[in-house]
Design a protein around this motif. Sequence first.
Motif, PDB file in Angstrom:
ATOM      1  N   ALA A   1       0.833  -1.203   0.000  1.00 51.40           N
ATOM      2  CA  ALA A   1       0.000   0.000   0.000  1.00 51.40           C
ATOM      3  C   ALA A   1       0.873   1.261   0.000  1.00 51.40           C
ATOM      4  N   LEU A   2       1.977   1.208   0.708  1.00 48.54           N
ATOM      5  CA  LEU A   2       2.837   2.389   0.820  1.00 48.54           C
ATOM      6  C   LEU A   2       3.847   2.491  -0.319  1.00 48.54           C
ATOM      7  N   GLY A   3       3.951   1.442  -1.136  1.00 49.22           N
ATOM      8  CA  GLY A   3       4.861   1.491  -2.284  1.00 49.22           C
ATOM      9  C   GLY A   3       6.330   1.354  -1.925  1.00 49.22           C
ATOM     10  N   CYS A   4       6.628   0.691  -0.812  1.00 48.51           N
ATOM     11  CA  CYS A   4       8.028   0.525  -0.390  1.00 48.51           C
ATOM     12  C   CYS A   4       8.773  -0.442  -1.319  1.00 48.51           C
ATOM     13  N   GLY A   5      10.079  -0.320  -1.341  1.00 50.11           N
ATOM     14  CA  GLY A   5      10.915  -1.233  -2.120  1.00 50.11           C
ATOM     15  C   GLY A   5      11.680  -2.173  -1.210  1.00 50.11           C
ATOM     16  N   VAL A   6      11.900  -3.392  -1.711  1.00 51.69           N
ATOM     17  CA  VAL A   6      12.621  -4.405  -0.938  1.00 51.69           C
ATOM     18  C   VAL A   6      13.997  -4.634  -1.561  1.00 51.69           C
ATOM     19  N   ALA A   7      15.041  -4.524  -0.725  1.00 50.69           N
ATOM     20  CA  ALA A   7      16.394  -4.874  -1.163  1.00 50.69           C
ATOM     21  C   ALA A   7      16.642  -6.314  -0.719  1.00 50.69           C
ATOM     22  N   HIS A   8      16.521  -7.223  -1.659  1.00 51.79           N
ATOM     23  CA  HIS A   8      16.640  -8.661  -1.362  1.00 51.79           C
ATOM     24  C   HIS A   8      18.119  -9.045  -1.368  1.00 51.79           C
ATOM     25  N   CYS A   9      18.595  -9.583  -0.258  1.00 50.01           N
ATOM     26  CA  CYS A   9      20.023  -9.868  -0.078  1.00 50.01           C
ATOM     27  C   CYS A   9      20.226 -11.334   0.261  1.00 50.01           C
ATOM     28  N   PRO A  10      20.058 -12.220  -0.704  1.00 49.10           N
ATOM     29  CA  PRO A  10      20.042 -13.648  -0.377  1.00 49.10           C
ATOM     30  C   PRO A  10      21.378 -14.171   0.158  1.00 49.10           C
ATOM     31  N   VAL A  11      22.488 -13.603  -0.264  1.00 55.09           N
ATOM     32  CA  VAL A  11      23.779 -14.153   0.188  1.00 55.09           C
ATOM     33  C   VAL A  11      23.938 -13.963   1.686  1.00 55.09           C
ATOM     34  N   SER A  12      23.727 -12.740   2.172  1.00 54.63           N
ATOM     35  CA  SER A  12      23.914 -12.535   3.606  1.00 54.63           C
ATOM     36  C   SER A  12      22.811 -13.221   4.398  1.00 54.63           C
ATOM     37  N   ASN A  13      21.597 -13.238   3.873  1.00 55.44           N
ATOM     38  CA  ASN A  13      20.500 -13.889   4.610  1.00 55.44           C
ATOM     39  C   ASN A  13      20.796 -15.355   4.894  1.00 55.44           C
ATOM     40  N   MET A  14      21.534 -15.991   3.986  1.00 55.85           N
ATOM     41  CA  MET A  14      21.770 -17.424   4.130  1.00 55.85           C
ATOM     42  C   MET A  14      23.073 -17.735   4.865  1.00 55.85           C
ATOM     43  N   THR A  15      23.834 -16.692   5.248  1.00 60.97           N
ATOM     44  CA  THR A  15      25.141 -16.993   5.848  1.00 60.97           C
ATOM     45  C   THR A  15      25.387 -16.244   7.145  1.00 60.97           C
ATOM     46  N   VAL A  16      25.233 -14.916   7.107  1.00 68.85           N
ATOM     47  CA  VAL A  16      25.490 -14.108   8.288  1.00 68.85           C
ATOM     48  C   VAL A  16      24.194 -13.397   8.641  1.00 68.85           C
ATOM     49  N   GLY A  17      23.952 -13.230   9.901  1.00 66.79           N
ATOM     50  CA  GLY A  17      22.770 -12.474  10.272  1.00 66.79           C
ATOM     51  C   GLY A  17      21.757 -13.313  10.999  1.00 66.79           C
ATOM     52  N   GLY A  18      21.778 -14.588  10.710  1.00 65.20           N
ATOM     53  CA  GLY A  18      20.899 -15.467  11.465  1.00 65.20           C
ATOM     54  C   GLY A  18      19.533 -15.545  10.848  1.00 65.20           C
ATOM     55  N   GLY A  19      18.867 -16.643  11.122  1.00 65.55           N
ATOM     56  CA  GLY A  19      17.586 -16.861  10.489  1.00 65.55           C
ATOM     57  C   GLY A  19      17.795 -17.794   9.315  1.00 65.55           C
ATOM     58  N   PHE A  20      18.801 -17.466   8.510  1.00 64.68           N
ATOM     59  CA  PHE A  20      19.158 -18.325   7.392  1.00 64.68           C
ATOM     60  C   PHE A  20      17.951 -18.598   6.528  1.00 64.68           C
TER      61      PHE A  20
END
Lengths: 459, 459
Positions: A293-312
Amino acid sequence: MVQPTAFLAPIIHSLSISELEILPCALLVVNGEGKITSLLKDVNPNEARHILDRLNFPGIKINVLGPGRFLIPGFIDTHNHAPQWAQRGLGQGMHILDWLDTITFPNEARFQDPACARRIYASCVDGFLRQGVTTASYYGSVHGEATRILADICLEKGQRALVGKCNMSRNAPDFYRDASVEQSLRVTEECIAHIRSADPGGQLVRPVLTPRFAISCDDELLRGLGRIAAREPDLPIQTHFNEAEQEMQATRGLFPQFDSEADLYEHFGLLGPRSILAHCCYVTEYEMERLRALGCGVAHCPVSNMTVGGGFMAAPVREFLRRGIKVGLGTDSGGGFSSSILDAMRQAMIASHAREVMSKGQDKGLRIAEVFCLATLGGAQVCSLEDGVGNFVVGKDFDALVVGTQGGDQGIMTMVEEHDSLETVFEKFVMTGDDRNILEVYVQGRLVKPSCDEGAVKH
Amino acid sequence: MVQPTAFLAPIIHSLSISELEILPCALLVVNGEGKITSLLKDVNPNEARHILDRLNFPGIKINVLGPGRFLIPGFIDTHNHAPQWAQRGLGQGMHILDWLDTITFPNEARFQDPACARRIYASCVDGFLRQGVTTASYYGSVHGEATRILADICLEKGQRALVGKCNMSRNAPDFYRDASVEQSLRVTEECIAHIRSADPGGQLVRPVLTPRFAISCDDELLRGLGRIAAREPDLPIQTHFNEAEQEMQATRGLFPQFDSEADLYEHFGLLGPRSILAHCCYVTEYEMERLRALGCGVAHCPVSNMTVGGGFMAAPVREFLRRGIKVGLGTDSGGGFSSSILDAMRQAMIASHAREVMSKGQDKGLRIAEVFCLATLGGAQVCSLEDGVGNFVVGKDFDALVVGTQGGDQGIMTMVEEHDSLETVFEKFVMTGDDRNILEVYVQGRLVKPSCDEGAVKH
């Protein structure tokens, strides 16, 4: 001003997430301002000169690409921490807050020293240009001077960039945070003013509001940043959003009055069409609907999501696309170990396959044409730059890569065969290529790829 | 015979999955047969010559590695389809049987032509050597002559390899399968004989039995291969094992008499300590226990598991390690889009993080030291070559890489800083390096890395 040039070349670019245009022999004209003035399909090489005469470009240089070469739009990195350039690869498997405390904050604190900033930012910008990143949305460090140096280096080297001083007034060590909310806001304003004075039209480099995340910003700081955002309706905003469980839990603890990060950032006036939200790994139905609704953009960062940062776990990109939410790719260098958008594209496919399994086949994996769109046009949309870059539509700036797929002297790993179609060659590049395949890099018509002998990698 | 050489260098190698040995200044001696005769820790550079005299190597050349450089064991690729070298990256997201029919079988059928085999296999072996793969376990095509050519090229270029003619008597198109079981077995025997005559002691290249998978082999063929295996107790065996649901379902349909692929291959005498089982993505408790009891090795191929082949799930490596099952890494090039063991290491970490989430934290993600062990010592164990290679234990062959982490002239992306410890430099290499960081490649003491100007990438 640049030399007007015509390219007679195979061209591949995205018209939308579902439309990859593959033009085996196109004529593309770039004028003296670095803008695309014509894109003609199916041009017979023999008639190119004649066409250019008629277009009022007599005598223009025609750049005819050789075998195995083609033009694509420059890559757009929607999420990048410039001060982490030298820490890429460290802290694997750590959870986000531990990784910040142990690896990242001590590293970023060094940018207090302008000499350190100059050395590492020069290497960083060269490194990304060599890999075809024509636009980057950079988080700087907390320091004003270092952030101004980063903007200056982008301008000097010709990289299109959003550059933001990182705001963090709490939950960071004494040696690395803003001394006060007042100082954080003042330095932010100074950086905005500096960048606007260095590049008055915002032709190449623009400021971006950069609250690191809510954990490191108290209410007063967020309110102050919201006031700047309200005053400056064109100023982009970037932050980390629903990246990992550890981060989300800490945020809820600090802001119990909000049910979600969407409500939190919206409350402070930081959520809207110019918001670049990094990660978005865990998004509820309610938040998904707010982002749309607000028209926000998503910066999808699959490399870090799957390695550092947790959650994987990486973002539900198929679902975002289905709802019409803007999505681009981010290297998240150095939380992401790779600084290559090609790696981000491949990892986006891999992460989407994991999502396909999790959704029992409902959220189909991403195809090559789709991740390529995310890396180019999608990124431009997320950075609110789609009127200027992202593909080769007439009127846009010429931000482009000349890709080569043959040539042992450059150590190219891609193996192309004579019978390969242009589409096959393109797929081989996306899946098996690297910076050695990126022979030339143009930003606004200017050739900006540094050679290996200078800059980037001399440390 | 090679020139005896001593290396005075930082050395990093795995003693076991839980022991990474990091030696900042070691002296390693390689004799004229390419074997490691000494490995001394903490050697003062000033005393190196004196020590070598005492070791009876007077006048031996001392190779002192410069700043940012270190020695590691060569990488071992436990699962690699040589005829797929030129199709790397194609067919993303397809399920395994569709990918075989559409992309792979038509491509591999071309190796009927010896000229095609010579051209692509030369590029393939050069390409893997450049990336530091000192040992590869290759599936050839179905063709005898092409497979013999592959073995000859490995020998000529100095790559250690297991080379197998692919057996497939059914469920493959007419233009690409063995004409009969009798012919399949005869050509297999011819290839074994050829390889043994070309490398009588099996010093470098050895044959490997290679039933593609049970789907492409009928009972009679599997029985015939089992007979060869029984006659030749040292002959390694490789096949695909529990790779994807589509494949497992088809196997069950063809062999309803077996409850599992473990029972199936064991019945035909193809399961034991010399078996290299590619993938093992879905393994029941029963099968896990059979693999352990029989001493089978797992070729873990996370890149292809997550992109091509279907299932989009990689093997439960933590669980295998807990049980003491041998595990190595495979590029599975070209099902895997990347031919780099460094990429396989990173993807193994990523896949293990997904497994950590699935197991609710029970199966911890793999650490850098662990995936490095899989890429070297683990691979040697899987290929039954651990007595000869995999680390720098005295008495083993010197299969090694000189890694460099500085130097813009080679386009190196790794950014090392003066204060970085050797361990940090190593981590940066593993996570951000590529073939440009691999400056020299030794197999059995012989320098074998091809330069970019010859071979590999001139197509």
